[in-house]
Write an enzyme that holds these catalytic residues in place. Structure first.
Site, PDB file in Angstrom:
ATOM      1  N   ARG A   1       0.827  -1.198   0.000  1.00 48.58           N
ATOM      2  CA  ARG A   1       0.000   0.000   0.000  1.00 48.58           C
ATOM      3  C   ARG A   1       0.866   1.254   0.000  1.00 48.58           C
ATOM      4  O   ARG A   1       1.958   1.261   0.557  1.00 48.58           O
ATOM      5  CB  ARG A   1      -0.887   0.042   1.239  1.00 48.58           C
ATOM      6  CG  ARG A   1      -1.857  -1.106   1.383  1.00 48.58           C
ATOM      7  CD  ARG A   1      -2.552  -0.996   2.729  1.00 48.58           C
ATOM      8  NE  ARG A   1      -3.526  -2.058   2.939  1.00 48.58           N
ATOM      9  CZ  ARG A   1      -4.191  -2.236   4.085  1.00 48.58           C
ATOM     10  NH1 ARG A   1      -3.982  -1.425   5.098  1.00 48.58           N
ATOM     11  NH2 ARG A   1      -5.063  -3.227   4.204  1.00 48.58           N
TER      12      ARG A   1
ATOM     13  N   ASP B   1      -0.039   5.525   0.860  1.00 44.07           N
ATOM     14  CA  ASP B   1      -1.102   6.400   1.336  1.00 44.07           C
ATOM     15  C   ASP B   1      -1.548   7.375   0.250  1.00 44.07           C
ATOM     16  O   ASP B   1      -0.885   7.540  -0.781  1.00 44.07           O
ATOM     17  CB  ASP B   1      -0.618   7.200   2.554  1.00 44.07           C
ATOM     18  CG  ASP B   1      -0.368   6.326   3.766  1.00 44.07           C
ATOM     19  OD1 ASP B   1      -0.944   5.222   3.835  1.00 44.07           O
ATOM     20  OD2 ASP B   1       0.399   6.752   4.648  1.00 44.07           O
TER      21      ASP B   1
ATOM     22  N   ARG C   1       5.628   8.744   7.599  1.00 44.84           N
ATOM     23  CA  ARG C   1       5.193  10.129   7.828  1.00 44.84           C
ATOM     24  C   ARG C   1       5.209  10.471   9.315  1.00 44.84           C
ATOM     25  O   ARG C   1       5.521  11.603   9.700  1.00 44.84           O
ATOM     26  CB  ARG C   1       3.804  10.329   7.228  1.00 44.84           C
ATOM     27  CG  ARG C   1       3.807  10.243   5.700  1.00 44.84           C
ATOM     28  CD  ARG C   1       2.416  10.078   5.132  1.00 44.84           C
ATOM     29  NE  ARG C   1       1.539  11.164   5.542  1.00 44.84           N
ATOM     30  CZ  ARG C   1       0.208  11.124   5.435  1.00 44.84           C
ATOM     31  NH1 ARG C   1      -0.388  10.032   4.968  1.00 44.84           N
ATOM     32  NH2 ARG C   1      -0.504  12.154   5.810  1.00 44.84           N
TER      33      ARG C   1
END
Length: 255
Positions: A49, A51, A207
Site C-alpha cells: 500500500r 497512502d 510520515r
C-alpha cells in the site's frame, strides 16, 4: 501466464495504491487498463500500500492471464497509451510461477523531501518546513535509534489491522541535496531528504517518523527520547504525521 509490471506513478491523483470503492486508486486504473487490453477481468497484486498522495518510482506489481502476451514491448506501449499521464509503465515481463510482488519483497525504501525556503519548483513534491532552526545532527542521532528490529506501534496509524507491528529498519538518515531545478541553487542546505529502508512498513509509519524527527530538530524532543517513545508503543506519544505529497516509495528489493 504470469507477468511482472514495473511502473511509476504520481500519487497526487489517487487515494493510494489500493483499490477503493469511492475514490480513484492506482490499482483500479491499472486493472482497468489491463482488462481492456486483454478482454477479460484482471486482478493485480502490488508490492504494498501507499497512502493518499504518496508517489512511487519503480513500483512492482504482478498479474495472471490465460493467454500469453506475444509482444511485451508493444503491449507496454499500448498500456501506457490508455493509462492516465500520472501512471507510467516501464516494463511488462514474464515472471516465474509463484512470484508475488508483495510477499517476495525483502526490503522497501522510502524517501521524504523537505525544503526550508519557498520554492515554486518543488512545492508539489516537497514539504516546506520553514522553522528557523533545525538541528539535523540531532535528527540523525535520533534516526540511529530507529535502526534494527522493533515494535513500531508508536508510529502506526490508529486502527490498523496489521498482524504484527514489528519491522526491521536497515537505514534511516537525513541527507542534504540539490534539486535539478530549484529557486535557491546556491543554498544546498535549503533542501533535505530523509531516506528509510525496512523489510516492511506500517500504515503511516514513515510520515509519523518524519514528523517526530522534525520535533527533535526543533529541540522539542531529545534524540535519546526516541528509544522511550518506541518502547511506549503508543501513537499518541509520537509527533504529527507530515503531509503525504512529499513521500516517495523509491526502491523495492526482492529475493
Amino acid at each position: 501466464m504470469h507477468y511482472k509490471i514495473t511502473l511509476s506513478y504520481n500519487g497526487s491523483d489517487f487515494c493510494g495504491w489500493q483499490r477503493q470503492n469511492d475514490a480513484p486508486s492506482v490499482q483500479q486504473k491499472l486493472e482497468s487498463g489491463l482488462s481492456t487490453l486483454l478482454r477479460r477481468d484482471i486482478t493485480v497484486t502490488g508490492a504494498g500500500r501507499t497512502d493518499t498522495g504518496v508517489s512511487a518510482i519503480g513500483y512492482v506489481a504482478d498479474f495472471e492471464t490465460v493467454a500469453a502476451i506475444d509482444d511485451l514491448e508493444e503491449f507496454t506501449r499500448k498500456l501506457n497509451a490508455i493509462l492516465p499521464d500520472s501512471i507510467c509503465i516501464h516494463s511488462v515481463e514474464d515472471c516465474i510461477d509463484g512470484f508475488n510482488s508483495r510477499f517476495d519483497a525483502v526490503r522497501r525504501e522510502y524517501t521524504y523531501y523537505i525544503h526550508r525556503s519557498k520554492d515554486p519548483f518543488v512545492e508539489n513534491y516537497s514539504y516546506r518546513y520553514a522553522y528557523p532552526e533545525l538541528d539535523f545532527d540531532a535528527m540523525n542521532k535520533a534516526a540511529e535509534l530507529i535502526l534494527g528490529k522493533h515494535d513500531f506501534s508508536c508510529f502506526e496509524k490508529t486502527g490498523s489491522d496489521n498482524r504484527t507491528s514489528i519491522c526491521t529498519v536497515s537505514e534511516a538518515h537525513w541527507y542534504p541535496y540539490t534539486p535539478t531545478v530549484c529557486a535557491h541553487s546556491s543554498k544546498e542546505a535549503s533542501y533535505w531528504m530523509f531516506r528509510i529502508s525496512a523489510d516492511r512498513f506500517l500504515r503511516n509509519m514513515v510520515r509519523a517518523i518524519v514528523g517526530t524527527l522534525l520535533e527533535v530538530g526543533r529541540g522539542k524532543r531529545t534524540p535519546e527520547s526516541i528509544s522511550v517513545l518506541i518502547d511506549s508503543k503508543n501513537r499518541c506519544n509520537a509527533g504529527e504525521s507530515v503531509p503525504g505529497h512529499a513521500l516517495f516509495l523509491t526502491g523495492i528489493k526482492y529475493k
